[in-house]
Design an enzyme around this catalytic site. Structure first.
Site, PDB file in Angstrom:
ATOM      1  CD  GLU A  91     -14.530  37.705   0.526  1.00 40.02           C
ATOM      2  OE1 GLU A  91     -14.355  38.641  -0.279  1.00 40.02           O
ATOM      3  OE2 GLU A  91     -15.346  36.788   0.323  1.00 40.02           O
ATOM      4  CG  HIS A 109     -12.294  39.222  -3.996  1.00 43.05           C
ATOM      5  ND1 HIS A 109     -12.401  39.025  -5.346  1.00 43.05           N
ATOM      6  CD2 HIS A 109     -13.176  38.363  -3.417  1.00 43.05           C
ATOM      7  CE1 HIS A 109     -13.317  38.074  -5.577  1.00 43.05           C
ATOM      8  NE2 HIS A 109     -13.794  37.661  -4.429  1.00 43.05           N
ATOM      9  CG  HIS A 113      -7.861  41.627  -8.698  1.00 42.30           C
ATOM     10  ND1 HIS A 113      -8.951  41.021  -9.254  1.00 42.30           N
ATOM     11  CD2 HIS A 113      -7.102  42.024  -9.739  1.00 42.30           C
ATOM     12  CE1 HIS A 113      -8.851  41.049 -10.577  1.00 42.30           C
ATOM     13  NE2 HIS A 113      -7.734  41.659 -10.891  1.00 42.30           N
TER      14      HIS A 113
HETATM   15 ZN   LIG Z   1     -15.239  36.168  -4.035  1.00 41.84          ZN
END
Ligand SMILES: [Zn+2]
Length: 685
Positions: free
Chosen positions: A471, A474, A477
């Protein structure tokens, strides 16, 4: 009086006011924001000047950003503190929000303004990110029905609204039936084998209801260890049955049965695709993705299945033989697999997940995670402060080498009642440059780990540590983007099947000695993870990877086929969704499921989330992430030089260019399958 004085959802000066937001704020705030977004679109529609970025795109940016942020906060609250009041407010606003987006996506005058901008002389002068925003907008207008004739437009809108409502209902049904399920155990002997802290948490859960004994639930921190460790076979079957019949005709209440919801969702998706000129929903779903056609995806999945299946079959044979010979289970069933696997693993590799767990305290793990990120990306992660929705939520800031703010994130780690299960990252604020000011990105990181028990700090299993890294990938990102243009910064505009690249990439660090040893300290002795134990973990890493892969491929194939080859109402290759699932299981599965298994009814990724005809993305992106990490393996896994390149070419770019281009710019060539197979131990030796 400013509206913000009375409605905290309309305060956009800083972070969301979770200390003040109440359910009754939702309707007036969302109404006001929808109104101002609508007015912004109308002002663009009415503008007669030649189309430019400044008079087509810029005028709506702030109104849409505010709507996104407020609605994002409401959606988030509905997922993490789903009280009846919040849920009602969310469900009441949802159709209005959906209708608004459908309306503007079909607005012919707005579409015309974007088309004029794309065809005008100024287009070539826009930068690449801006051009991508315009191109994405034109694509989304088409997919939103802007080119349809009037009756079809209206029908599409009705279809999309009903789909949004059904998705929310699907999730509510799963959550309600999960909350309603409990098994009370009076005699602790029934819990033989279950780790002490899981038993303690179950006792606390019973005590919180004023009962003696233990309360078992289907939430992960309880369900998973019971399936892995409970010696009582009947208890395992009971839990398995509960988890496999959620929100179905065999679940707690017929009101929460998702069977008809699924049928209707598939029917509407098919209709949506046909209205837009596509043969089926799978074709439509792939338009904004990296993969081109369902056939390409199916070939990719079947190629992997063919490679993985021999490994999966061998593992399954081994496991059932072990269950029979060592555990006396003659007919190893689905509810015995995790249990037998743990026992075989313990025998073969001489450690258990629970033993490992003693080494990973929350603080150590976070420090270790932050250190990886600080080393490879040259940033620092420091605690910050912000209003939150629960006292257990933590808040952090990422700063660059010079101390300037890069982004911020919330960390909500523990499972609790009325919080949707699973782990995910969501955007709270997207990066953009507006009104001479940079708006920094903010992320929500949500997990469902076991929290502190009896005053002891939380300790995580290695699997939970891996989930956290995932996570956080993410999150990076979202937060390390350098794109200043709304719509393509962070995860916005990134092809769905490339989204899992940064997250699965981060998981690799959970298998690196330097990283793991530094973030471990035994709960009692304080000792670091012993090297010998790490070696055994590595040896065990691919234990069961064949079975795990075919299980994922089963989900992905079902998802693609049910949207590509099942025609709701008849005429397709498969008469019912269940027929698709049965056929896929015959093709790839190695474990037979009991007849009462109602897996589909809680497959939220595909029926409530965004993974419809997109579940293959996990494996698709894993090829990218494994291949990206292989460059680090070649040049040093903590190499700041390769880290900078990964940040510059992949993370920072967001959706400002196609994911394949970003990948090639980083890796120097197109993606290859080798690293994924090697990481899974699937190479012929
Ligand atoms: Zn994911």
């Amino acid at each position: 009086m400013k509206p913000t004085d009375t409605n905290p959802l309309l305060d956009f000066d800083a972070l969301p006011r979770f200390d003040l937001i109440r359910a009754e704020h939702v309707a007036p705030a969302i109404d006001a924001l929808l109104e101002s977004a609508r007015r912004a679109v109308e002002s663009v529609d009415a503008d007669a000047r030649p189309a430019t970025w400044a008079n087509v795109v810029a005028p709506t940016e702030t109104a849409f950003d505010h709507l996104d942020r407020a609605w994002g906060a409401v959606k988030h609250l509905n997922a993490v503190v789903s009280t009846p009041a919040v849920r009602d407010a969310y469900n009441a606003a949802l159709p209005k929000v959906t209708a608004f987006y459908t309306d503007v996506a079909q607005d012919p005058r707005w579409f015309g303004r974007f088309r004029a901008l794309a065809q005008g002389p100024g287009f070539a002068e826009l930068d690449a990110a801006q051009r991508k925003v315009v191109e994405n907008a034109l694509r989304d207008f088409r997919l939103g029905g802007a080119e349809l004739a009037e009756p079809d437009k209206a029908r599409l809108k009705a279809v999309e609204e009903e789909l949004a409502t059904l998705s929310a209902r699907f999730d509510d049904n799963v959550l309600d039936s999960e909350n309603a399920w409990a098994h009370y155990v009076d005699d602790a002997r029934e819990l033989a084998g279950v780790p002490a802290d899981v038993v303690a948490a179950a006792r606390e859960a019973a005590r919180a209801e004023g009962r003696s004994g233990h309360k078992l639930t289907l939430r992960y921190p309880c369900f998973v260890p019971v399936m892995q460790y409970a010696d009582d076979r009947a208890l395992r079957e009971l839990m398995f049955r509960g988890a496999s019949t959620l929100a179905s005709d065999l679940g707690a209440s017929p009101d929460w049965d998702n069977t008809a919801v699924i049928a209707r969702i598939l029917e509407l998706r098919h209709e949506q695709a046909r209205l837009l000129g596509y043969a089926n929903f799978a074709d439509l779903s792939l338009v904004p993705k990296m993969a081109q056609t369902p056939a390409e995806v199916l070939a990719f999945l079947r190629d992997l299945a063919q490679r993985a299946r021999p490994f999966a079959l061998r593992e399954h044979d081994e496991l059932t033989a072990f269950a029979r010979d060592a555990l006396g289970i003659a007919d190893c069933a689905a509810w015995d697999l995790a249990y037998a696997a743990e026992k075989l693993k313990a025998q073969r590799f001489a450690f258990s997940e629970q033993e490992l767990r003693q080494y990973f305290s929350e603080d150590r793990v976070l420090a270790g995670l932050f250190q990886v990120v600080e080393t490879i990306y040259g940033v620092t992660v420091v605690p910050g402060s912000a209003p939150t929705w629960h006292p257990a939520v933590r808040f952090f800031e990422i700063r660059d080498a010079g101390g300037a703010l890069v982004g911020q994130f919330y960390l909500d780690l523990y499972a609790r009642e009325s919080k949707q299960s699973g782990a995910w990252m969501d955007d709270a604020v997207n990066r953009r440059y507006a009104h001479d000011r940079l708006q920094h990105p903010v992320a929500y990181l949500t997990c469902n780990f076991s929290g502190p028990v009896d005053g002891r700090p939380a300790h995580f299993t290695h699997r939970e540590v891996t989930t956290l890294f995932h996570e956080f990938g993410h999150g990076l990102h979202q937060l390390l983007t350098r794109v200043d243009v709304a719509g393509v910064s962070g995860l916005q505009g990134v092809e769905w099947d490339a989204v899992e690249l940064p997250s699965q990439f981060m998981e690799n660090y959970c298998w690196e000695w330097d990283v793991l040893s530094r973030m471990s300290a035994h709960a009692q002795t304080g000792a670091r993870l012993p090297r010998a134990l790490f070696e055994r973990m590595l040896a065990a890493r691919n234990f069961g990877s064949g079975m795990a892969m075919v299980r994922q491929l089963e989900f992905a194939l079902f998802d693609m086929l049910v949207h590509a080859e099942h025609v709701p109402g008849g005429g397709g290759r498969y008469p019912t969704p269940q027929a698709v699932l049965d056929a896929v299981r015959r093709e790839v599965a190695v474990v037979s499921r009991p007849r009462y298994d109602r897996f589909m009814q809680s497959f939220g990724h595909v029926f409530a989330g965004g993974y419809a005809a997109g579940y293959y993305s996990y494996k698709w992106a894993e090829v990218l992430s494994a291949d990206a990490f292989s460059l680090f393996e070649e040049r040093g896994v903590l190499s700041p030089e390769i880290g900078a390149r990964f940040r510059d070419e992949v993370l920072a770019r967001g959706g400002s260019r196609p994911a394949l281009e970003s990948f090639v710019a980083f890796r120097g060539r197109p993606p290859q399958l080798d690293a994924l197979l090697r990481h899974n131990g699937m190479v012929a030796t």
